[in-house]
Structures are given as structure tokens and as C-alpha cells.
Design a protein around this motif. Structure first.
Motif, PDB file in Angstrom:
ATOM      1  N   VAL A 163      -5.168   2.749   3.666  1.00  0.00           N
ATOM      2  CA  VAL A 163      -5.438   1.463   4.306  1.00  0.00           C
ATOM      3  C   VAL A 163      -6.337   1.682   5.515  1.00  0.00           C
ATOM      4  O   VAL A 163      -6.341   2.757   6.128  1.00  0.00           O
ATOM      5  N   ALA A 217       0.833  -1.205   0.000  1.00  0.00           N
ATOM      6  CA  ALA A 217       0.000   0.000   0.000  1.00  0.00           C
ATOM      7  C   ALA A 217       0.866   1.253   0.000  1.00  0.00           C
ATOM      8  O   ALA A 217       0.557   2.242  -0.668  1.00  0.00           O
ATOM      9  N   THR A 241      -6.375  -2.907   2.363  1.00  0.00           N
ATOM     10  CA  THR A 241      -6.002  -1.853   1.416  1.00  0.00           C
ATOM     11  C   THR A 241      -7.233  -1.417   0.632  1.00  0.00           C
ATOM     12  O   THR A 241      -7.923  -2.247   0.027  1.00  0.00           O
TER      13      THR A 241
END
Length: 316
Positions: free
Chosen positions: A148, A141, A199
Motif C-alpha cells: 500500500v 490489503a 492499494t
């Protein structure tokens, strides 16, 4: 390219060994060898039990501009465990192989000597690395600048699990512990305390001018200064003063030495010791044994008295 670098680094290798190393079939090796030869690479085959493919003597690619010291120092940057935790173990191994293959022989030999003689071990003594099952997802991410959602186990101001939407800005490995630096209000999160990470499809824009190394330096300084916000007044023997670096560490010891008063008739001196909490300070003072006497605060004196009396009952 990987086949070429293997031959440069290891010398003669059979088609079977090359295929096993590269995860392909021998037929693929034969085809790639023909392609290298057609491209002008001086590669040839020797038959027999010890035969195989090899490069003409003296042929190698080079990394221009590297000194022997610079080339060797590159091998001091490798931390296999952190790389594996980030999912980069194979990439690091491949990069080292390429570097070894490209270095001139004297530099390559020096690099091998360095790897044989130096090893970097990030975690501190008497501690195991944090389990970090969410580290790879956090790194992915981070690389993609995606938001996230995490379930994070915190200890203050109230213990419990909280949910946060974070903008990953960086990962830091400190004394064997991974930390995630994340916005939108830039803070630090211990990756081992992230119980769940999802994510999202949303992206974020990194803050202009954000410098991870500078933020971390300031964050560490702020944390250490906050630890020194409260102090305990103690009397220290000469041996206790000498033992401070091993008990408190160099930075806290410097703070304590600034507060040392004059020696009394027995050589003992008053000082102030940084106190994160009563329990934390008591643990440090107990390690000094009979070379330290706490004078204040009253809570710490009482805590130590209770602890020492309980310990005395164990050793009648």
C-alpha cells in the motif's frame, strides 16, 4: 443452512419472517424447506395464525468437544465495534447465530447468561475512538499481502505528512486505538493518522517467522522503557505516594517505588518519576497537587512555577 440454524435457535418461524431475516422471497423459503426435508432434516409446517416452520423436538446439530465453560467463553471474545470497523459486523453476527444454534441447550443457556452479564469495552475512559476511514482498506490489503501507499501524518521527528510504501503485516487494537504494523522496515503506524491509502497491484512476501503478538509485546516494552529514559526528581508526601497508581499507572508506579528514599521528619520521600517530556511530566505532577514537589530538572521546575503562578491569578 442459515434457515436451519435460525429454526434451531429461535424455534417456530413463519415463511414471511424467515424470508425477511434471510433477505430472500417467501418462494425461496418454500423451496429451501423442501430441500431440507428431502435431505432428511425433520422440518414440518403448522398452519394457523401462529403457524410456521419448525424442527422436530430434540433435533439439533452440536459442536462436539466443547465444555460449558469453553462455549461460554467464546461469547466473551466478541467486540462488535472493532468488528464493524473491520467490515466484519455481519460475519460476526452470523457466526454467533451459528454457534448459538449448534450448542446443546444447557450450554446455550449459559452463553446467553454470559452475554447478559458481561460486556467488553475496548476504549479507555474519557476518550472517543479514533476515526479510522482507512482501516477497512488496510485490512483488505493485509489479507491479500498487497503493498500500500499511504499519506501518513506524523508528529516526530518533524510534524508533517509523509508518503510511505508499506507492507501490511498486522493490525492491533490497543486501548481503543488501531495500529498498523508494516514493513519493509517493520514499524507501527496509528491507523487514525493515515490520511490516504492506495492499494497497489504489487504483492509482497511476509517475513519468515514474523510473530505479530511477539512483535507487539516487544514494541510496547521498548516504548515504555524509552519513556522511562529521563526522570524527574520529586518529593512525595505519603498521600502522594498512595495516589501514584491512579496518576501514573501501575508500571510507572513500580518504577517510582524502586527509587523511593528514606522518609524525612514529615514522612515525605524523594523519588524519581519517568518523564516523557516536560509538559507531560508537569501534567502528571499537577494532578498530585500539594502532595508533590519537583526538585529537578530545572526546566520542569521552571515550567511548573510559571504554570502555578498563572493558575493562582485565576483564583485570587
Amino acid at each position: 443452512m442459515s434457515l436451519l440454524l435460525l429454526l434451531q435457535n429461535r424455534g417456530r418461524m413463519s415463511a414471511a419472517k424467515l424470508a425477511a431475516e434471510l433477505g430472500v422471497t417467501p418462494r425461496t423459503v418454500y423451496r429451501d424447506v423442501e430441500a431440507l426435508a428431502a435431505a432428511g432434516v425433520p422440518i414440518y409446517a403448522e398452519t394457523g395464525p401462529d403457524g410456521g416452520y419448525q424442527l422436530m423436538d430434540g433435533y439439533r446439530t452440536r459442536l462436539t468437544g466443547l465444555t460449558a465453560g469453553e462455549a461460554g467463553s467464546l461469547f466473551l471474545t466478541g467486540l462488535p465495534q472493532p468488528a464493524a470497523e473491520l467490515g466484519l459486523g455481519a460475519q460476526v453476527a452470523a457466526a454467533e447465530l451459528k454457534l448459538m444454534a449448534a450448542l446443546p441447550t444447557p450450554y446455550r443457556d449459559a452463553s446467553v447468561r454470559i452475554r447478559q452479564r458481561f460486556h467488553l469495552d475496548a476504549p479507555g475512559w474519557y476518550r472517543e475512538a479514533d476515526p479510522v476511514p482507512q482501516l477497512l482498506a488496510a485490512a483488505e490489503a493485509l489479507w491479500q499481502d498487497r503493498i500500500v501507499e499511504v499519506s501518513y501524518r506524523r508528529w516526530s521527528p518533524e510534524p508533517g505528512v509523509v508518503t510511505r510504501r508499506l507492507h501490511p503485516l498486522g493490525l492491533v487494537l490497543k486501548a481503543g486505538v488501531w495500529y498498523l504494523v508494516a514493513g519493509p522496515r517493520v514499524r507501527t503506524y496509528r491507523v487514525g493518522n493515515i490520511e490516504r491509502l492506495r492499494t497497489l497491484d504489487e504483492h509482497f512476501t511476509r517475513p519468515d517467522g514474523f510473530d505479530l503478538a511477539e512483535f507487539w509485546r516487544a514494541n510496547v516494552e521498548s516504548y515504555e522503557e524509552s519513556e522511562a529514559g529521563e526522570t524527574a526528581v520529586v518529593r512525595l508526601s505519603p498521600a502522594g505516594i498512595e495516589a501514584l497508581p491512579d496518576i501514573l499507572g501501575p508500571r510507572a508506579t513500580r518504577l517510582v517505588r524502586r527509587t523511593l528514599g528514606p522518609a524525612d521528619g514529615d514522612g515525605w520521600r524523594r523519588a524519581e518519576i519517568p518523564m516523557e517530556s516536560v509538559a507531560h511530566a508537569a501534567a502528571g505532577v499537577l494532578r498530585l497537587g500539594a502532595d508533590a514537589q519537583v526538585l529537578a530538572p530545572a526546566e520542569l521546575v521552571a515550567h511548573l512555577g510559571t504554570t502555578i503562578r498563572a493558575m493562582a491569578l485565576l483564583y485570587p
